[in-house]
Design a protein around this motif. Structure first.
Motif, PDB file in Angstrom:
ATOM      1  N   VAL A 127       0.832  -1.199   0.000  1.00 33.50           N
ATOM      2  CA  VAL A 127       0.000   0.000   0.000  1.00 33.50           C
ATOM      3  C   VAL A 127       0.871   1.257   0.000  1.00 33.50           C
ATOM      4  O   VAL A 127       0.716   2.139  -0.856  1.00 33.50           O
ATOM      5  CB  VAL A 127      -0.944   0.002   1.221  1.00 33.50           C
ATOM      6  N   ARG A 128       1.771   1.332   0.957  1.00 32.28           N
ATOM      7  CA  ARG A 128       2.713   2.458   1.029  1.00 32.28           C
ATOM      8  C   ARG A 128       4.128   1.903   1.005  1.00 32.28           C
ATOM      9  O   ARG A 128       4.764   1.744   2.058  1.00 32.28           O
ATOM     10  CB  ARG A 128       2.475   3.282   2.293  1.00 32.28           C
ATOM     11  N   PRO A 129       4.652   1.608  -0.166  1.00 32.10           N
ATOM     12  CA  PRO A 129       5.988   0.996  -0.251  1.00 32.10           C
ATOM     13  C   PRO A 129       7.077   1.949   0.187  1.00 32.10           C
ATOM     14  O   PRO A 129       7.001   3.157  -0.017  1.00 32.10           O
ATOM     15  CB  PRO A 129       6.106   0.632  -1.736  1.00 32.10           C
ATOM     16  N   ARG A 130       8.094   1.368   0.793  1.00 34.65           N
ATOM     17  CA  ARG A 130       9.266   2.131   1.191  1.00 34.65           C
ATOM     18  C   ARG A 130      10.513   1.361   0.774  1.00 34.65           C
ATOM     19  O   ARG A 130      10.498   0.134   0.684  1.00 34.65           O
ATOM     20  CB  ARG A 130       9.285   2.389   2.695  1.00 34.65           C
ATOM     21  N   VAL A 131      11.584   2.115   0.553  1.00 36.15           N
ATOM     22  CA  VAL A 131      12.849   1.509   0.145  1.00 36.15           C
ATOM     23  C   VAL A 131      13.662   1.224   1.401  1.00 36.15           C
ATOM     24  O   VAL A 131      13.922   2.128   2.202  1.00 36.15           O
ATOM     25  CB  VAL A 131      13.624   2.436  -0.802  1.00 36.15           C
ATOM     26  N   VAL A 132      14.031  -0.039   1.573  1.00 39.70           N
ATOM     27  CA  VAL A 132      14.847  -0.450   2.714  1.00 39.70           C
ATOM     28  C   VAL A 132      16.260  -0.694   2.195  1.00 39.70           C
ATOM     29  O   VAL A 132      16.491  -1.583   1.372  1.00 39.70           O
ATOM     30  CB  VAL A 132      14.280  -1.706   3.388  1.00 39.70           C
ATOM     31  N   MET A 133      17.202   0.098   2.686  1.00 42.31           N
ATOM     32  CA  MET A 133      18.594   0.024   2.241  1.00 42.31           C
ATOM     33  C   MET A 133      19.456  -0.556   3.363  1.00 42.31           C
ATOM     34  O   MET A 133      19.157  -0.383   4.557  1.00 42.31           O
ATOM     35  CB  MET A 133      19.105   1.410   1.863  1.00 42.31           C
ATOM     36  N   PRO A 134      20.557  -1.227   3.008  1.00 42.51           N
ATOM     37  CA  PRO A 134      21.487  -1.689   4.050  1.00 42.51           C
ATOM     38  C   PRO A 134      22.072  -0.520   4.825  1.00 42.51           C
ATOM     39  O   PRO A 134      22.176   0.605   4.324  1.00 42.51           O
ATOM     40  CB  PRO A 134      22.563  -2.432   3.242  1.00 42.51           C
ATOM     41  N   ALA A 135      22.459  -0.776   6.053  1.00 40.71           N
ATOM     42  CA  ALA A 135      22.954   0.300   6.913  1.00 40.71           C
ATOM     43  C   ALA A 135      24.220   0.932   6.364  1.00 40.71           C
ATOM     44  O   ALA A 135      24.485   2.114   6.604  1.00 40.71           O
ATOM     45  CB  ALA A 135      23.198  -0.248   8.325  1.00 40.71           C
ATOM     46  N   GLU A 136      25.022   0.145   5.619  1.00 41.70           N
ATOM     47  CA  GLU A 136      26.279   0.684   5.089  1.00 41.70           C
ATOM     48  C   GLU A 136      26.102   1.366   3.741  1.00 41.70           C
ATOM     49  O   GLU A 136      27.089   1.858   3.162  1.00 41.70           O
ATOM     50  CB  GLU A 136      27.324  -0.432   4.949  1.00 41.70           C
ATOM     51  N   SER A 137      24.888   1.443   3.218  1.00 38.87           N
ATOM     52  CA  SER A 137      24.681   2.015   1.887  1.00 38.87           C
ATOM     53  C   SER A 137      25.083   3.500   1.776  1.00 38.87           C
ATOM     54  O   SER A 137      25.507   3.920   0.695  1.00 38.87           O
ATOM     55  CB  SER A 137      23.218   1.840   1.465  1.00 38.87           C
ATOM     56  N   PRO A 138      24.981   4.316   2.831  1.00 39.22           N
ATOM     57  CA  PRO A 138      25.451   5.711   2.676  1.00 39.22           C
ATOM     58  C   PRO A 138      26.928   5.822   2.334  1.00 39.22           C
ATOM     59  O   PRO A 138      27.374   6.865   1.821  1.00 39.22           O
ATOM     60  CB  PRO A 138      25.141   6.348   4.036  1.00 39.22           C
ATOM     61  N   ASP A 139      27.703   4.764   2.591  1.00 36.32           N
ATOM     62  CA  ASP A 139      29.128   4.787   2.267  1.00 36.32           C
ATOM     63  C   ASP A 139      29.406   4.369   0.826  1.00 36.32           C
ATOM     64  O   ASP A 139      30.566   4.386   0.410  1.00 36.32           O
ATOM     65  CB  ASP A 139      29.894   3.855   3.215  1.00 36.32           C
ATOM     66  N   TRP A 140      28.370   3.984   0.095  1.00 35.15           N
ATOM     67  CA  TRP A 140      28.574   3.595  -1.298  1.00 35.15           C
ATOM     68  C   TRP A 140      28.896   4.830  -2.142  1.00 35.15           C
ATOM     69  O   TRP A 140      28.646   5.965  -1.738  1.00 35.15           O
ATOM     70  CB  TRP A 140      27.326   2.908  -1.852  1.00 35.15           C
ATOM     71  N   SER A 141      29.382   4.566  -3.327  1.00 32.03           N
ATOM     72  CA  SER A 141      29.655   5.657  -4.252  1.00 32.03           C
ATOM     73  C   SER A 141      28.350   6.275  -4.745  1.00 32.03           C
ATOM     74  O   SER A 141      27.280   5.645  -4.678  1.00 32.03           O
ATOM     75  CB  SER A 141      30.462   5.142  -5.447  1.00 32.03           C
ATOM     76  N   HIS A 142      28.437   7.500  -5.231  1.00 31.68           N
ATOM     77  CA  HIS A 142      27.244   8.173  -5.736  1.00 31.68           C
ATOM     78  C   HIS A 142      26.617   7.395  -6.897  1.00 31.68           C
ATOM     79  O   HIS A 142      25.398   7.310  -7.005  1.00 31.68           O
ATOM     80  CB  HIS A 142      27.598   9.595  -6.173  1.00 31.68           C
ATOM     81  N   GLN A 143      27.467   6.820  -7.728  1.00 29.73           N
ATOM     82  CA  GLN A 143      26.943   6.077  -8.874  1.00 29.73           C
ATOM     83  C   GLN A 143      26.169   4.839  -8.426  1.00 29.73           C
ATOM     84  O   GLN A 143      25.085   4.551  -8.926  1.00 29.73           O
ATOM     85  CB  GLN A 143      28.087   5.670  -9.811  1.00 29.73           C
ATOM     86  N   ARG A 144      26.732   4.110  -7.456  1.00 32.31           N
ATOM     87  CA  ARG A 144      26.044   2.907  -6.987  1.00 32.31           C
ATOM     88  C   ARG A 144      24.730   3.258  -6.301  1.00 32.31           C
ATOM     89  O   ARG A 144      23.715   2.598  -6.517  1.00 32.31           O
ATOM     90  CB  ARG A 144      26.945   2.118  -6.040  1.00 32.31           C
ATOM     91  N   LEU A 145      24.741   4.302  -5.497  1.00 30.74           N
ATOM     92  CA  LEU A 145      23.499   4.721  -4.846  1.00 30.74           C
ATOM     93  C   LEU A 145      22.448   5.115  -5.882  1.00 30.74           C
ATOM     94  O   LEU A 145      21.271   4.742  -5.757  1.00 30.74           O
ATOM     95  CB  LEU A 145      23.772   5.903  -3.909  1.00 30.74           C
ATOM     96  N   GLY A 146      22.866   5.845  -6.893  1.00 30.91           N
ATOM     97  CA  GLY A 146      21.921   6.260  -7.917  1.00 30.91           C
ATOM     98  C   GLY A 146      21.339   5.075  -8.667  1.00 30.91           C
ATOM     99  O   GLY A 146      20.128   5.017  -8.931  1.00 30.91           O
ATOM    100  N   ILE A 147      22.187   4.091  -8.998  1.00 30.55           N
ATOM    101  CA  ILE A 147      21.715   2.915  -9.727  1.00 30.55           C
ATOM    102  C   ILE A 147      20.751   2.096  -8.874  1.00 30.55           C
ATOM    103  O   ILE A 147      19.683   1.664  -9.329  1.00 30.55           O
ATOM    104  CB  ILE A 147      22.918   2.062 -10.181  1.00 30.55           C
ATOM    105  N   VAL A 148      21.116   1.877  -7.624  1.00 30.39           N
ATOM    106  CA  VAL A 148      20.259   1.079  -6.735  1.00 30.39           C
ATOM    107  C   VAL A 148      18.921   1.760  -6.514  1.00 30.39           C
ATOM    108  O   VAL A 148      17.855   1.121  -6.579  1.00 30.39           O
ATOM    109  CB  VAL A 148      20.984   0.828  -5.397  1.00 30.39           C
ATOM    110  N   LEU A 149      18.936   3.049  -6.268  1.00 32.92           N
ATOM    111  CA  LEU A 149      17.677   3.758  -6.038  1.00 32.92           C
ATOM    112  C   LEU A 149      16.823   3.798  -7.303  1.00 32.92           C
ATOM    113  O   LEU A 149      15.593   3.717  -7.225  1.00 32.92           O
ATOM    114  CB  LEU A 149      17.960   5.172  -5.539  1.00 32.92           C
ATOM    115  N   LEU A 150      17.453   3.895  -8.466  1.00 34.49           N
ATOM    116  CA  LEU A 150      16.680   3.824  -9.713  1.00 34.49           C
ATOM    117  C   LEU A 150      15.951   2.488  -9.822  1.00 34.49           C
ATOM    118  O   LEU A 150      14.772   2.431 -10.188  1.00 34.49           O
ATOM    119  CB  LEU A 150      17.611   4.012 -10.910  1.00 34.49           C
TER     120      LEU A 150
END
Length: 216
Positions: A127-150
């Motif tokens: 109903v109200r989906p949310r994105v659950v990311m691993p705790a270490e994901s903020p340390d990923w590169s900008h490109q990886r974060l952008g690809i995963v979130l896409l």
């Protein structure tokens, strides 16, 4: 002794009349007995068929109940992980989320939370989906974060959580049909391929995308 013609005729006549009468008396009970045997056979066959139908219904209910219980456990586990996760307050995540929503034309930004209980990003909630990311994901590169979130935003845009829930319920109810099981797996696979296509259509190179997926 001399038997008169009249008495002989009487004797023959009596025999001719009494013989069918005796035969009729003997065959009279045979008709009800045949009917009763036929009725008993039909009742036995009907009871046997009913028992098979009941057995089939019991097996179907047990299988459907087991799969629905398993689905409920999976949903409760995923919901628990999302509920225990903490909101993502990192600026880099917010920037990449805004970019992904703009590229995929999402009007409402979904919530992004961080969890130490998972290692692979996912979307939780029909109903109200949310994105659950691993705790270490903020340390990923900008490109990886952008690809995963896409990729994850593409799941939300396509409402894959709701469709997969529907497919799993149908699979639980029709578990005995092999085509239903195959179609459920096909739906899940096609869902991932469709999200991959949306990511590539956003301008991400296939080699970069494959490399990040393998690393994750």
């Amino acid at each position: 002794d001399i038997v008169s013609p009249g008495s002989e005729t009487h004797a023959l006549t009596v025999g001719a009349i009494d013989a069918p009468s005796a035969g009729g008396a003997a065959s009279a009970p045979a008709q009800p007995a045949f009917i009763s045997r036929a009725t008993a056979f039909a009742q036995e066959a009907l009871q046997s068929r009913t028992n098979w139908i009941r057995l089939g219904l019991v097996l179907w209910m047990m299988g459907a109940l087991a799969l629905l219980v398993r689905l409920g456990v999976q949903i409760a586990r995923a919901s628990g992980i999302a509920r225990r996760a903490v909101p993502a307050s990192h600026e880099v995540l917010a920037v990449q989320l805004e970019r992904a929503c703009r590229v995929l034309r999402m009007r409402r930004r979904p919530d992004v939370v961080l969890s130490s209980e998972i290692t692979i990003p996912n979307v939780c909630g029909a109903v109200r989906p949310r994105v659950v990311m691993p705790a270490e994901s903020p340390d990923w590169s900008h490109q990886r974060l952008g690809i995963v979130l896409l990729h994850e935003i593409a799941h939300i845009r396509r409402r894959d959580c709701a469709w997969m829930l529907f497919a799993e319920v149908v699979r639980a109810l029709l578990w005995f049909h092999p085509l239903v099981v195959m179609l459920t797996r096909h739906v899940r696979r096609e869902s991932e391929l469709a999200c991959d296509a949306l990511v590539l259509a956003a301008g991400v190179r296939g080699s970069d995308y494959a490399g990040h997926l393998v690393s994750i």
